[in-house]
Design a protein around this motif. Structure first.
Motif, PDB file in Angstrom:
ATOM      1  N   ILE A 133      -4.104   2.629   6.505  1.00 16.99           N
ATOM      2  CA  ILE A 133      -5.489   2.347   6.906  1.00 16.99           C
ATOM      3  C   ILE A 133      -6.452   3.199   6.074  1.00 16.99           C
ATOM      4  CG2 ILE A 133      -7.172   2.665   8.765  1.00 16.99           C
ATOM      5  CD1 ILE A 133      -5.530   0.198   9.191  1.00 16.99           C
ATOM      6  N   GLU A 134      -6.122   4.476   5.910  1.00 13.58           N
ATOM      7  CA  GLU A 134      -6.998   5.357   5.133  1.00 13.58           C
ATOM      8  C   GLU A 134      -7.112   4.878   3.687  1.00 13.58           C
ATOM      9  OE1 GLU A 134      -7.435  10.136   4.311  1.00 13.58           O
ATOM     10  OE2 GLU A 134      -5.491   9.187   3.989  1.00 13.58           O
ATOM     11  N   ARG A 135      -6.010   4.422   3.111  1.00 11.06           N
ATOM     12  CA  ARG A 135      -6.032   3.990   1.712  1.00 11.06           C
ATOM     13  C   ARG A 135      -6.843   2.700   1.554  1.00 11.06           C
ATOM     14  NH1 ARG A 135      -2.441   7.200  -1.399  1.00 11.06           N
ATOM     15  NH2 ARG A 135      -2.287   9.079  -0.141  1.00 11.06           N
ATOM     16  N   ASN A 136      -6.747   1.789   2.502  1.00  5.38           N
ATOM     17  CA  ASN A 136      -7.411   0.494   2.372  1.00  5.38           C
ATOM     18  C   ASN A 136      -8.796   0.439   3.002  1.00  5.38           C
ATOM     19  OD1 ASN A 136      -5.334  -0.784   0.913  1.00  5.38           O
ATOM     20  ND2 ASN A 136      -4.178  -1.179   2.767  1.00  5.38           N
ATOM     21  N   HIS A 137      -9.149   1.480   3.756  1.00  9.66           N
ATOM     22  CA  HIS A 137     -10.482   1.518   4.379  1.00  9.66           C
ATOM     23  C   HIS A 137     -11.112   2.897   4.145  1.00  9.66           C
ATOM     24  CE1 HIS A 137      -9.911  -2.291   6.576  1.00  9.66           C
ATOM     25  NE2 HIS A 137      -8.656  -1.899   6.707  1.00  9.66           N
ATOM     26  N   PRO A 138     -11.364   3.255   2.882  1.00 10.26           N
ATOM     27  CA  PRO A 138     -11.906   4.589   2.604  1.00 10.26           C
ATOM     28  C   PRO A 138     -13.323   4.785   3.124  1.00 10.26           C
ATOM     29  CG  PRO A 138     -11.926   3.251   0.620  1.00 10.26           C
ATOM     30  CD  PRO A 138     -11.143   2.476   1.644  1.00 10.26           C
ATOM     31  N   ASP A 139     -13.981   3.692   3.535  1.00  9.83           N
ATOM     32  CA  ASP A 139     -15.329   3.809   4.086  1.00  9.83           C
ATOM     33  C   ASP A 139     -15.322   4.403   5.494  1.00  9.83           C
ATOM     34  OD1 ASP A 139     -13.925   1.348   4.486  1.00  9.83           O
ATOM     35  OD2 ASP A 139     -15.663   0.552   5.537  1.00  9.83           O
ATOM     36  N   ILE A 140     -14.148   4.478   6.140  1.00 10.08           N
ATOM     37  CA  ILE A 140     -14.065   5.118   7.459  1.00 10.08           C
ATOM     38  C   ILE A 140     -13.991   6.621   7.231  1.00 10.08           C
ATOM     39  CG2 ILE A 140     -12.799   5.300   9.623  1.00 10.08           C
ATOM     40  CD1 ILE A 140     -11.634   2.569   9.131  1.00 10.08           C
ATOM     41  N   THR A 193       0.832  -1.203   0.000  1.00 11.12           N
ATOM     42  CA  THR A 193       0.000   0.000   0.000  1.00 11.12           C
ATOM     43  C   THR A 193       0.863   1.247   0.000  1.00 11.12           C
ATOM     44  OG1 THR A 193      -1.820  -1.091   1.156  1.00 11.12           O
ATOM     45  CG2 THR A 193      -1.744   1.308   1.283  1.00 11.12           C
ATOM     46  N   LEU A 194       1.883   1.270   0.847  1.00 11.95           N
ATOM     47  CA  LEU A 194       2.752   2.434   0.927  1.00 11.95           C
ATOM     48  C   LEU A 194       3.595   2.594  -0.336  1.00 11.95           C
ATOM     49  CD1 LEU A 194       3.928   2.265   4.647  1.00 11.95           C
ATOM     50  CD2 LEU A 194       2.140   3.687   3.664  1.00 11.95           C
ATOM     51  N   ARG A 195       4.090   1.475  -0.858  1.00 14.11           N
ATOM     52  CA  ARG A 195       4.902   1.563  -2.085  1.00 14.11           C
ATOM     53  C   ARG A 195       4.062   2.044  -3.260  1.00 14.11           C
ATOM     54  NH1 ARG A 195       7.612  -3.213  -0.298  1.00 14.11           N
ATOM     55  NH2 ARG A 195       6.157  -4.482  -1.508  1.00 14.11           N
ATOM     56  N   ASP A 196       2.842   1.519  -3.367  1.00 17.85           N
ATOM     57  CA  ASP A 196       1.981   1.931  -4.475  1.00 17.85           C
ATOM     58  C   ASP A 196       1.595   3.403  -4.363  1.00 17.85           C
ATOM     59  OD1 ASP A 196       2.078  -0.622  -5.394  1.00 17.85           O
ATOM     60  OD2 ASP A 196       0.084  -1.211  -4.708  1.00 17.85           O
ATOM     61  N   SER A 197       1.468   3.893  -3.124  1.00 19.12           N
ATOM     62  CA  SER A 197       1.038   5.271  -2.915  1.00 19.12           C
ATOM     63  C   SER A 197       2.177   6.262  -3.042  1.00 19.12           C
ATOM     64  CB  SER A 197       0.387   5.419  -1.534  1.00 19.12           C
ATOM     65  OG  SER A 197      -0.747   4.587  -1.408  1.00 19.12           O
ATOM     66  N   PHE A 198       3.370   5.884  -2.546  1.00 20.05           N
ATOM     67  CA  PHE A 198       4.454   6.867  -2.427  1.00 20.05           C
ATOM     68  C   PHE A 198       5.777   6.419  -3.044  1.00 20.05           C
ATOM     69  CE2 PHE A 198       1.742   7.195   1.406  1.00 20.05           C
ATOM     70  CZ  PHE A 198       1.136   8.388   1.090  1.00 20.05           C
ATOM     71  N   GLY A 199       5.811   5.189  -3.559  1.00 21.75           N
ATOM     72  CA  GLY A 199       7.050   4.719  -4.167  1.00 21.75           C
ATOM     73  C   GLY A 199       7.962   3.994  -3.208  1.00 21.75           C
ATOM     74  N   ASP A 200       7.753   4.146  -1.900  1.00 16.18           N
ATOM     75  CA  ASP A 200       8.515   3.409  -0.900  1.00 16.18           C
ATOM     76  C   ASP A 200       7.649   3.268   0.351  1.00 16.18           C
ATOM     77  OD1 ASP A 200       9.312   5.339   1.377  1.00 16.18           O
ATOM     78  OD2 ASP A 200       9.825   6.485  -0.419  1.00 16.18           O
ATOM     79  N   SER A 201       8.104   2.424   1.286  1.00 19.70           N
ATOM     80  CA  SER A 201       7.315   2.136   2.484  1.00 19.70           C
ATOM     81  C   SER A 201       7.937   2.730   3.740  1.00 19.70           C
ATOM     82  CB  SER A 201       7.155   0.618   2.659  1.00 19.70           C
ATOM     83  OG  SER A 201       8.425   0.003   2.769  1.00 19.70           O
ATOM     84  N   THR A 202       8.848   3.686   3.567  1.00 19.79           N
ATOM     85  CA  THR A 202       9.540   4.246   4.734  1.00 19.79           C
ATOM     86  C   THR A 202       9.456   5.763   4.777  1.00 19.79           C
ATOM     87  OG1 THR A 202      11.643   4.255   3.523  1.00 19.79           O
ATOM     88  CG2 THR A 202      11.140   2.293   4.843  1.00 19.79           C
TER      89      THR A 202
END
Length: 541
Positions: free
Chosen positions: A128-135, A83-92
């Motif tokens: 969490i926000e990216r994978n649970h947009p219903d919240i 999720t982080l890599r797809d959103s920002f290119g890295d997970s850190t």
């Protein structure tokens, strides 16, 4: 105490406070009954609940939290990192902030977390926000993730624990998290009703010590009205998460992960009861709410939990009744608790003017259609005011100008009218400025809150397919994209849900995988000529 011996995670800022918390947590001996019962989880749920209420050893806590949430001890969440890599290119990424739906009203609370720990918390919450947009609204999530990271060294494990809590049954009194503004407002109301039934003397004492004036200021002490009490007790979640010592909050989370929000109700009532007892049951000479706050800072967690779990007949049925009473009050147009929301979380007459009467639009001129559009928005945006920031009739037919006018505003509402009088649009969950941050010229961004809609000739809303059950979302997360030549919403199929060219003269609409929508126009090839394009942002009142 060495780092290896510490019951706190690697995310903790070194210092005296951390040493003190470590010593206090380490003073609890391992609970042998808990060790035995956890081996039989979940069939031993009731026995584990009883054991956890008694004690949890420092070395048992991580195993307890992972076990009761179904998270493997060795979990390395590929979903989290992807999720982080797809959103920002890295997970850190270190520069993320807490997503807006999860920011508590008084600001984020991180306790002893270091800057690295806080960055980890923001990464977890972003995933969490990216994978649970219903919240749409859940400030407790930030507080919970901060506590979890005090114990869990692996942020992917923290993500999985949090996901398990989110995916648990969150309906009714046995739920864990309120995930919309309407649900939060109902919980805010409920404690006052519970206190009037289960802590009558403490409630009357609290009511007798109402102070006029702002918090922390001198003022006259008098008896509060019922409405003032509702307002005061609406903040009860902050009592639990922000007034109590960190060690006590960690012990509460031990129980919360098994029993749900009902534990928090018990703790808040116990805070009132113990403060009332500490005064010798005398009439308050100062603000009773201030006394609860001060007394809570030094409450021993054993005493607090013992009092909380001794409250008799605090049943799920009673909590449900109090929540229902809250929904009824909140639905009333005169409610001061939440004047803009009905029990279902829809705008009431005191909300923004969505009838079209004060919205001068070149695209949507029917006030009823504006009401329809607002009804589709995420709940937290339904009380905001629309503000037009771009209109082709005023600003000209230029995509570059549209980008300039939109700047970093979010969210956005796109409206289009065609030469054949179709009217449609999209809710854009993210700023168009994100188009500049991609690794490619035409990179997608946004979240699953984005959706397409059609108003003329047919009224329909097309949401992200990922919100459905048992839906394969591979290749279906193409939400928003743009560059100097074009802008698009929705992709992953034969074309785009909405496509506009650089001149804003021509466009097209096709079926796309992201929203599984039909073409929003009637032409056989999906093309259209633009008559008007508008962009709105939504402002806080």
């Amino acid at each position: 105490m060495s780092a290896a011996e510490s019951p706190l995670s690697k995310w903790i800022e070194a210092g005296g406070s951390a040493e003190e918390v470590s010593r206090e947590l380490s003073s609890a001996e391992n609970n042998e009954q808990l060790v035995s019962e956890l081996r039989q989880w979940p069939t031993s749920r009731s026995r584990v609940k009883k054991a956890v209420r008694q004690a949890v050893g420092a070395s048992q806590r991580k195993h307890l939290w992972l076990t009761v949430t179904g998270t493997s001890q060795s979990a390395k969440s590929s979903r989290y990192e992807e999720t982080l890599r797809d959103s920002f290119g890295d997970s850190t990424r270190e520069d993320l902030t807490c997503p807006r739906p999860f920011v508590p009203s008084a600001g984020c609370q991180w306790w002893l977390l270091s800057e690295a720990g806080q960055a980890a918390g923001c990464r977890v919450l972003t995933a969490i926000e990216r994978n649970h947009p219903d919240i749409t609204f859940c400030p407790e999530l930030q507080l919970l993730v901060a506590v979890l990271l005090h114990v869990l060294d692996d942020e992917a494990e923290c993500y999985e624990v949090l996901s398990a809590v989110i995916q648990a049954d969150n309906t009714g009194p046995r739920g864990f998290l309120d995930q919309s503004e309407a649900a939060v407002a109902t919980s805010q109301f409920s404690l006052g009703e519970l206190a009037r039934k289960k802590a009558k003397s403490s409630y009357r004492w609290l009511q007798a010590g109402w102070r006029t004036g702002s918090e922390g200021a001198a003022g006259t002490i008098r008896r509060a009205s019922d409405e003032e009490m509702r307002q005061a007790m609406a903040d009860w979640i902050r009592w639990v998460w922000k007034w109590l010592p960190l060690v006590t909050v960690i012990r509460i989370v031990d129980c919360y992960l098994i029993e749900g929000k009902k534990v928090l109700y018990r703790v808040a009532l116990a805070m009132m009861k113990l403060t009332y007892r500490s005064t010798g049951r005398q009439a308050p000479g100062s603000s009773s709410l201030d006394e609860v706050k001060e007394n809570s800072k030094s409450l021993n967690y054993s005493v607090l939990l013992q009092c909380a779990f001794k409250i008799r007949n605090l049943s799920s049925r009673l909590i449900a009744q109090c929540r229902q009473a809250g929904q009824t009050v909140l639905a009333a147009p005169t409610s001061a608790m939440s004047p803009r929301y009905s029990a279902a979380g829809s705008p009431t007459g005191d909300g923004p003017a969505v009838t079209g009467g004060n919205i001068q639009s070149a695209v949507v001129k029917d006030g009823n259609l504006w009401s329809t559009i607002f009804g589709w928005f995420p709940v937290r945006y339904q009380i905001r005011k629309p503000r037009r920031i771009f209109c082709t009739e005023i600003d000209g037919y230029s995509l570059s100008t549209l980008y300039d006018r939109c700047g970093s505003e979010e969210p956005l509402v796109l409206l289009v009218r065609t030469s054949t009088q179709e009217v449609f649009g999209a809710f854009l969950s993210a700023s168009l400025a994100n188009r500049l941050h991609g690794t490619k010229g035409f990179s997608y961004f946004g979240s699953g809150e984005t959706f397409l809609f059609s108003l003329v000739p047919h009224v329909a809303c097309h949401r992200w397919v990922g919100l459905g059950d048992d839906v394969e979302t591979g290749g279906a997360d193409y939400f928003i994209a743009g560059d100097a030549k074009s802008m698009a919403v929705g992709g992953g199929g034969d074309g785009f849900g909405i496509f506009l060219d650089a001149s804003l003269d021509n466009g097209s609409s096709s079926q796309c995988k992201t929203f599984n929508n039909p073409s929003l126009v009637t032409s056989t090839d999906g093309s259209f000529r633009v008559v008007a394009v508008e962009m709105y942002t939504l402002d806080d009142e």
